[in-house]
Design a protein around this motif. Structure first.
Motif, PDB file in Angstrom:
ATOM      1  N   GLY A 243       0.241  27.725  11.554  1.00 47.52           N
ATOM      2  CA  GLY A 243      -0.089  27.626  10.141  1.00 47.52           C
ATOM      3  C   GLY A 243      -0.389  28.943   9.471  1.00 47.52           C
ATOM      4  O   GLY A 243      -0.658  28.994   8.266  1.00 47.52           O
ATOM      5  N   ARG A 244      -0.338  30.038  10.212  1.00 45.84           N
ATOM      6  CA  ARG A 244      -0.653  31.338   9.635  1.00 45.84           C
ATOM      7  C   ARG A 244       0.619  32.025   9.142  1.00 45.84           C
ATOM      8  O   ARG A 244       1.702  31.847   9.705  1.00 45.84           O
ATOM      9  N   THR A 245       0.465  32.841   8.104  1.00 46.53           N
ATOM     10  CA  THR A 245       1.583  33.664   7.648  1.00 46.53           C
ATOM     11  C   THR A 245       1.805  34.796   8.641  1.00 46.53           C
ATOM     12  O   THR A 245       0.996  35.023   9.549  1.00 46.53           O
ATOM     13  N   ASP A 246       2.907  35.535   8.461  1.00 45.60           N
ATOM     14  CA  ASP A 246       3.177  36.664   9.354  1.00 45.60           C
ATOM     15  C   ASP A 246       2.068  37.706   9.270  1.00 45.60           C
ATOM     16  O   ASP A 246       1.642  38.262  10.290  1.00 45.60           O
ATOM     17  N   HIS A 247       1.584  37.997   8.053  1.00 51.65           N
ATOM     18  CA  HIS A 247       0.504  38.980   7.903  1.00 51.65           C
ATOM     19  C   HIS A 247      -0.777  38.487   8.581  1.00 51.65           C
ATOM     20  O   HIS A 247      -1.478  39.272   9.227  1.00 51.65           O
ATOM     21  N   GLU A 248      -1.079  37.203   8.412  1.00 52.90           N
ATOM     22  CA  GLU A 248      -2.280  36.648   9.035  1.00 52.90           C
ATOM     23  C   GLU A 248      -2.176  36.677  10.553  1.00 52.90           C
ATOM     24  O   GLU A 248      -3.149  36.990  11.253  1.00 52.90           O
ATOM     25  N   ALA A 249      -0.986  36.364  11.081  1.00 54.86           N
ATOM     26  CA  ALA A 249      -0.802  36.364  12.533  1.00 54.86           C
ATOM     27  C   ALA A 249      -0.930  37.779  13.096  1.00 54.86           C
ATOM     28  O   ALA A 249      -1.571  37.987  14.139  1.00 54.86           O
ATOM     29  N   LEU A 250      -0.332  38.757  12.397  1.00 56.50           N
ATOM     30  CA  LEU A 250      -0.438  40.145  12.842  1.00 56.50           C
ATOM     31  C   LEU A 250      -1.897  40.587  12.902  1.00 56.50           C
ATOM     32  O   LEU A 250      -2.355  41.151  13.904  1.00 56.50           O
ATOM     33  N   HIS A 251      -2.636  40.317  11.837  1.00 61.99           N
ATOM     34  CA  HIS A 251      -4.040  40.737  11.796  1.00 61.99           C
ATOM     35  C   HIS A 251      -4.860  40.011  12.860  1.00 61.99           C
ATOM     36  O   HIS A 251      -5.723  40.621  13.508  1.00 61.99           O
ATOM     37  N   GLU A 252      -4.588  38.726  13.052  1.00 61.91           N
ATOM     38  CA  GLU A 252      -5.323  37.952  14.055  1.00 61.91           C
ATOM     39  C   GLU A 252      -5.141  38.540  15.446  1.00 61.91           C
ATOM     40  O   GLU A 252      -6.100  38.655  16.222  1.00 61.91           O
ATOM     41  N   VAL A 253      -3.926  38.950  15.760  1.00 60.18           N
ATOM     42  CA  VAL A 253      -3.642  39.473  17.098  1.00 60.18           C
ATOM     43  C   VAL A 253      -4.312  40.835  17.305  1.00 60.18           C
ATOM     44  O   VAL A 253      -5.017  41.050  18.295  1.00 60.18           O
ATOM     45  N   ILE A 254      -4.103  41.784  16.376  1.00 62.97           N
ATOM     46  CA  ILE A 254      -4.628  43.138  16.615  1.00 62.97           C
ATOM     47  C   ILE A 254      -6.134  43.219  16.420  1.00 62.97           C
ATOM     48  O   ILE A 254      -6.769  44.172  16.884  1.00 62.97           O
ATOM     49  N   ASP A 255      -6.733  42.207  15.761  1.00 62.48           N
ATOM     50  CA  ASP A 255      -8.177  42.221  15.540  1.00 62.48           C
ATOM     51  C   ASP A 255      -8.951  41.743  16.762  1.00 62.48           C
ATOM     52  O   ASP A 255     -10.155  41.955  16.858  1.00 62.48           O
ATOM     53  N   ARG A 256      -8.283  41.121  17.706  1.00 58.78           N
ATOM     54  CA  ARG A 256      -8.976  40.617  18.898  1.00 58.78           C
ATOM     55  C   ARG A 256      -9.300  41.760  19.856  1.00 58.78           C
ATOM     56  O   ARG A 256      -8.443  42.617  20.120  1.00 58.78           O
ATOM     57  N   PRO A 257     -10.513  41.781  20.402  1.00 66.53           N
ATOM     58  CA  PRO A 257     -10.904  42.878  21.306  1.00 66.53           C
ATOM     59  C   PRO A 257      -9.956  43.046  22.484  1.00 66.53           C
ATOM     60  O   PRO A 257      -9.671  44.181  22.895  1.00 66.53           O
ATOM     61  N   GLU A 258      -9.450  41.927  23.034  1.00 68.23           N
ATOM     62  CA  GLU A 258      -8.574  42.042  24.199  1.00 68.23           C
ATOM     63  C   GLU A 258      -7.208  42.640  23.846  1.00 68.23           C
ATOM     64  O   GLU A 258      -6.459  43.046  24.740  1.00 68.23           O
ATOM     65  N   ASN A 259      -6.907  42.704  22.549  1.00 68.59           N
ATOM     66  CA  ASN A 259      -5.626  43.270  22.123  1.00 68.59           C
ATOM     67  C   ASN A 259      -5.778  44.649  21.483  1.00 68.59           C
ATOM     68  O   ASN A 259      -4.840  45.150  20.859  1.00 68.59           O
ATOM     69  N   ARG A 260      -6.943  45.263  21.655  1.00 69.40           N
ATOM     70  CA  ARG A 260      -7.151  46.555  21.025  1.00 69.40           C
ATOM     71  C   ARG A 260      -6.162  47.613  21.544  1.00 69.40           C
ATOM     72  O   ARG A 260      -5.794  48.541  20.824  1.00 69.40           O
ATOM     73  N   TYR A 261      -5.710  47.435  22.774  1.00 68.00           N
ATOM     74  CA  TYR A 261      -4.704  48.367  23.301  1.00 68.00           C
ATOM     75  C   TYR A 261      -3.439  48.327  22.458  1.00 68.00           C
ATOM     76  O   TYR A 261      -2.753  49.350  22.279  1.00 68.00           O
ATOM     77  N   LEU A 262      -3.102  47.159  21.909  1.00 71.89           N
ATOM     78  CA  LEU A 262      -1.929  47.040  21.050  1.00 71.89           C
ATOM     79  C   LEU A 262      -2.156  47.721  19.707  1.00 71.89           C
ATOM     80  O   LEU A 262      -1.261  48.366  19.160  1.00 71.89           O
ATOM     81  N   ALA A 263      -3.365  47.551  19.170  1.00 70.37           N
ATOM     82  CA  ALA A 263      -3.691  48.191  17.889  1.00 70.37           C
ATOM     83  C   ALA A 263      -3.523  49.703  17.996  1.00 70.37           C
ATOM     84  O   ALA A 263      -3.082  50.358  17.044  1.00 70.37           O
ATOM     85  N   ARG A 264      -3.839  50.263  19.162  1.00 75.17           N
ATOM     86  CA  ARG A 264      -3.702  51.711  19.350  1.00 75.17           C
ATOM     87  C   ARG A 264      -2.248  52.143  19.469  1.00 75.17           C
ATOM     88  O   ARG A 264      -1.922  53.312  19.254  1.00 75.17           O
ATOM     89  N   GLN A 265      -1.360  51.211  19.824  1.00 73.27           N
ATOM     90  CA  GLN A 265       0.049  51.550  20.024  1.00 73.27           C
ATOM     91  C   GLN A 265       0.877  51.451  18.741  1.00 73.27           C
ATOM     92  O   GLN A 265       1.980  52.001  18.670  1.00 73.27           O
ATOM     93  N   LEU A 266       0.382  50.775  17.725  1.00 72.48           N
ATOM     94  CA  LEU A 266       1.145  50.614  16.493  1.00 72.48           C
ATOM     95  C   LEU A 266       1.265  51.938  15.750  1.00 72.48           C
ATOM     96  O   LEU A 266       0.423  52.836  15.897  1.00 72.48           O
TER      97      LEU A 266
END
Length: 273
Positions: free
Chosen positions: A55-78
């Motif tokens: 039910g989330r938009t693409d922008h909402e899904a992107l933010h949800e994923v990179i905002d999670r602590p376990e995905n912080r490694y991904l946030a650093r790679q963008l």
């Protein structure tokens, strides 16, 4: 004013040269992100599969994923890109690891045309081979803060005797004019002073309201080196108001010192010749 999106081909100093002054940046625009390569894109897809994004938009899904602590490694790679008026101008990275939170905040789950980001940092030469496929100059930031036009207008202290509705209309018009001046790369002393005034100095909004109430028009906004101190980064910011009935013009100026990373007000807005 400098054009947004210009590349920085300034050569690095040779051994023995005098230290080069840091290339400070104070810019207003928008921060977005993208994948630097297919590997990061595929890793992001796997992380998304582990996250409930129904039910989330693409922008909402992107933010949800990179905002999670376990995905912080991904946030650093963008790859984070700063754009001015839709023109990609810089890639950005934080000076300190913990400031990735600022970038995640800037990648809004529900972006709107009213969103604004302020980038304050130091421009670095384009790295050999570019960065994540980009040849844009890199800015290593000390501060990024995000808001929208409504928040900026609301932050201006309205004088008690001014009707709120009229003041809001005036402040919004002034902000539109100032943002037109601020459509720059934020790299020169004049650009940085204009952008600082736009975001941090409420007196320009209040003075313009007073001029409108006295039947004057805001006829120009001028930014340039100050007559004294311009060689060391002192900038004069001038508003010109023309009386609609008599065509007489008065000017109000403030001085901004841009010698350091953070510009600051040297003299407040006052009548000038």
């Amino acid at each position: 004013m400098s054009e947004p999106g210009t590349s920085d081909d300034t050569p690095l100093p040779e051994p023995g040269d005098a230290p080069r002054r840091p290339a400070f940046v104070y810019a207003i625009g928008r921060i977005g992100c993208r994948f630097p390569d297919r590997g990061v894109e595929k890793e992001f897809a796997q992380a998304t599969g582990r996250t409930d994004t129904r039910g989330r938009t693409d922008h909402e899904a992107l933010h949800e994923v990179i905002d999670r602590p376990e995905n912080r490694y991904l946030a650093r790679q963008l790859l984070y890109v700063f754009s001015v008026r839709g023109v990609e101008t810089y890639t950005v990275r934080p000076r300190y690891e913990e400031d990735y939170d600022r970038l995640i905040e800037a990648v809004r789950p529900q972006p709107t045309p009213l969103d604004l980001d302020v980038l304050i940092g130091v421009r670095e030469p384009v790295p050999p081979g570019g960065c994540g496929g980009s040849r844009l100059p890199m800015v290593e930031f000390e501060q990024v803060y995000s808001f929208d036009r409504t928040e900026l207008v609301d932050a201006v202290d309205k004088p008690k005797d001014m009707p709120a509705k009229r003041f809001r209309k005036t402040a919004d018009e002034v902000l539109t004019r100032l943002l037109a001046v601020a459509a720059n790369a934020g790299a020169t002393a004049e650009d940085r002073a204009a952008n600082y005034i736009t975001c941090r100095y409420a007196a320009v909004y209040v003075k313009t309201f007073e001029a409108f109430a006295a039947d004057s028009a805001l006829t120009s906004i001028d930014v340039g080196p100050a007559p004294v101190g311009g060689d060391r980064g002192v900038v004069s910011f001038t508003l010109s108001f023309t009386q609609r009935g008599t065509d007489l013009t008065e000017r109000w100026s403030a001085l901004v010192d841009t010698e350091y990373l953070y510009p600051y007000l040297l003299t407040p807005l006052a009548p000038s010749l």
